[in-house]
Design a protein around this motif. Sequence first.
Motif, PDB file in Angstrom:
ATOM      1  N   GLU A  50      29.891   0.031  19.731  1.00 19.01           N
ATOM      2  CA  GLU A  50      29.529   1.147  18.853  1.00 19.01           C
ATOM      3  C   GLU A  50      29.793   2.484  19.548  1.00 19.01           C
ATOM      4  O   GLU A  50      30.297   3.426  18.934  1.00 19.01           O
ATOM      5  CB  GLU A  50      28.065   1.042  18.448  1.00 19.01           C
ATOM      6  CG  GLU A  50      27.587   2.157  17.541  1.00 19.01           C
ATOM      7  CD  GLU A  50      28.173   2.086  16.138  1.00 19.01           C
ATOM      8  OE1 GLU A  50      28.163   3.134  15.455  1.00 19.01           O
ATOM      9  OE2 GLU A  50      28.637   1.021  15.733  1.00 19.01           O
ATOM     10  N   LEU A  51      29.462   2.558  20.835  1.00 21.47           N
ATOM     11  CA  LEU A  51      29.750   3.781  21.589  1.00 21.47           C
ATOM     12  C   LEU A  51      31.249   4.066  21.594  1.00 21.47           C
ATOM     13  O   LEU A  51      31.675   5.204  21.418  1.00 21.47           O
ATOM     14  CB  LEU A  51      29.239   3.651  23.024  1.00 21.47           C
ATOM     15  CG  LEU A  51      27.735   3.727  23.220  1.00 21.47           C
ATOM     16  CD1 LEU A  51      27.353   3.299  24.634  1.00 21.47           C
ATOM     17  CD2 LEU A  51      27.229   5.124  22.924  1.00 21.47           C
TER      18      LEU A  51
ATOM     19  N   ASP B  39      27.869  12.338  27.005  1.00 19.70           N
ATOM     20  CA  ASP B  39      27.773  11.943  25.594  1.00 19.70           C
ATOM     21  C   ASP B  39      27.118  10.572  25.456  1.00 19.70           C
ATOM     22  O   ASP B  39      26.269  10.353  24.587  1.00 19.70           O
ATOM     23  CB  ASP B  39      29.159  11.901  24.931  1.00 19.70           C
ATOM     24  CG  ASP B  39      29.717  13.278  24.620  1.00 19.70           C
ATOM     25  OD1 ASP B  39      28.948  14.264  24.670  1.00 19.70           O
ATOM     26  OD2 ASP B  39      30.925  13.353  24.318  1.00 19.70           O
ATOM     27  N   ILE B  40      27.505   9.651  26.320  1.00 21.44           N
ATOM     28  CA  ILE B  40      26.936   8.300  26.268  1.00 21.44           C
ATOM     29  C   ILE B  40      25.437   8.351  26.546  1.00 21.44           C
ATOM     30  O   ILE B  40      24.641   7.750  25.820  1.00 21.44           O
ATOM     31  CB  ILE B  40      27.659   7.363  27.261  1.00 21.44           C
ATOM     32  CG1 ILE B  40      29.089   7.098  26.784  1.00 21.44           C
ATOM     33  CG2 ILE B  40      26.892   6.055  27.441  1.00 21.44           C
ATOM     34  CD1 ILE B  40      29.963   6.382  27.793  1.00 21.44           C
TER      35      ILE B  40
ATOM     36  N   ARG C 239      23.546   9.887  23.536  1.00 26.33           N
ATOM     37  CA  ARG C 239      23.454   8.973  22.384  1.00 26.33           C
ATOM     38  C   ARG C 239      22.459   7.850  22.646  1.00 26.33           C
ATOM     39  O   ARG C 239      21.728   7.443  21.755  1.00 26.33           O
ATOM     40  CB  ARG C 239      24.824   8.399  22.050  1.00 26.33           C
ATOM     41  CG  ARG C 239      25.749   9.413  21.442  1.00 26.33           C
ATOM     42  CD  ARG C 239      27.098   8.824  21.097  1.00 26.33           C
ATOM     43  NE  ARG C 239      27.971   9.855  20.610  1.00 26.33           N
ATOM     44  CZ  ARG C 239      27.911  10.377  19.394  1.00 26.33           C
ATOM     45  NH1 ARG C 239      27.016   9.944  18.544  1.00 26.33           N
ATOM     46  NH2 ARG C 239      28.740  11.327  19.024  1.00 26.33           N
ATOM     47  N   CYS C 240      22.435   7.361  23.872  1.00 26.31           N
ATOM     48  CA  CYS C 240      21.534   6.256  24.201  1.00 26.31           C
ATOM     49  C   CYS C 240      20.096   6.717  24.361  1.00 26.31           C
ATOM     50  O   CYS C 240      19.178   5.904  24.277  1.00 26.31           O
ATOM     51  CB  CYS C 240      22.020   5.540  25.456  1.00 26.31           C
ATOM     52  SG  CYS C 240      23.593   4.711  25.191  1.00 26.31           S
TER      53      CYS C 240
ATOM     54  N   LEU D  86      32.681   7.451  19.929  1.00 25.08           N
ATOM     55  CA  LEU D  86      33.339   8.392  20.839  1.00 25.08           C
ATOM     56  C   LEU D  86      34.863   8.360  20.702  1.00 25.08           C
ATOM     57  O   LEU D  86      35.551   9.151  21.346  1.00 25.08           O
ATOM     58  CB  LEU D  86      32.941   8.091  22.289  1.00 25.08           C
ATOM     59  CG  LEU D  86      31.461   8.257  22.609  1.00 25.08           C
ATOM     60  CD1 LEU D  86      31.164   7.753  24.009  1.00 25.08           C
ATOM     61  CD2 LEU D  86      31.044   9.706  22.456  1.00 25.08           C
TER      62      LEU D  86
ATOM     63  N   GLN E 297      22.382   1.696  22.147  1.00 26.30           N
ATOM     64  CA  GLN E 297      23.660   1.558  21.453  1.00 26.30           C
ATOM     65  C   GLN E 297      24.463   0.405  22.050  1.00 26.30           C
ATOM     66  O   GLN E 297      24.541   0.291  23.272  1.00 26.30           O
ATOM     67  CB  GLN E 297      24.490   2.831  21.621  1.00 26.30           C
ATOM     68  CG  GLN E 297      23.855   4.086  21.091  1.00 26.30           C
ATOM     69  CD  GLN E 297      23.968   4.186  19.598  1.00 26.30           C
ATOM     70  OE1 GLN E 297      25.012   3.925  19.034  1.00 26.30           O
ATOM     71  NE2 GLN E 297      22.878   4.539  18.955  1.00 26.30           N
TER      72      GLN E 297
ATOM     73  N   VAL F 149      35.040   2.736  27.841  1.00 20.56           N
ATOM     74  CA  VAL F 149      33.583   2.865  27.707  1.00 20.56           C
ATOM     75  C   VAL F 149      32.882   1.911  28.673  1.00 20.56           C
ATOM     76  O   VAL F 149      31.862   2.263  29.263  1.00 20.56           O
ATOM     77  CB  VAL F 149      33.144   2.639  26.249  1.00 20.56           C
ATOM     78  CG1 VAL F 149      31.633   2.618  26.130  1.00 20.56           C
ATOM     79  CG2 VAL F 149      33.731   3.723  25.358  1.00 20.56           C
TER      80      VAL F 149
ATOM     81  N   VAL G 157      30.197   3.292  31.242  1.00 20.38           N
ATOM     82  CA  VAL G 157      28.834   2.752  31.240  1.00 20.38           C
ATOM     83  C   VAL G 157      28.504   2.153  32.609  1.00 20.38           C
ATOM     84  O   VAL G 157      27.393   2.321  33.112  1.00 20.38           O
ATOM     85  CB  VAL G 157      28.654   1.712  30.108  1.00 20.38           C
ATOM     86  CG1 VAL G 157      27.358   0.928  30.276  1.00 20.38           C
ATOM     87  CG2 VAL G 157      28.679   2.400  28.748  1.00 20.38           C
TER      88      VAL G 157
END
Length: 142
Positions: free
Chosen positions: A90-91, A76-77, A80-81, A95, A86, A102, A106
């Motif tokens: 915000e992530l 998902d990360i 989105r990126c 999420l 992002q 996160v 990351v």
Amino acid sequence: MTDRWFDDAAGPVVRPYAMTRGRTRSATGSRIDPVALVVAETPAGSAEARPPASPGGVGTAGAAGGTGVLGPEHLDIVARCRRAPQPVAELAAVLDLPVGVVRVLVGDLVEAELVRVTRPVPPAELPDERILRDVINGLRAL
């Protein structure tokens, strides 16, 4: 059958520590700032079509018999990126995960070279507001 189990009052059944396998830091050990931007790396070849290999053994418990694929949160990360860089905070908000979780996810993605993190500029390195106003006024005078 749904992919995720929910309890109406509690939310997702999988707890944050399970997503990070109990880790509070990524394997790189670096602390990622919540305002840092996460940017997806350009995939080489057709890497977008296949799930990336797991960084340091991170994976979902039942995914493909524990072959080490990234968990759904990692994917998902990255997705989105790929659309736009992002911030970490915000992530976390989008999420619905704690910022600490996160950060670990990351960090795993940085180690796997799927994303990179751009550090925010320290306030001491930012130009003085007075200088910027003088530049704007000088440009307007032209």
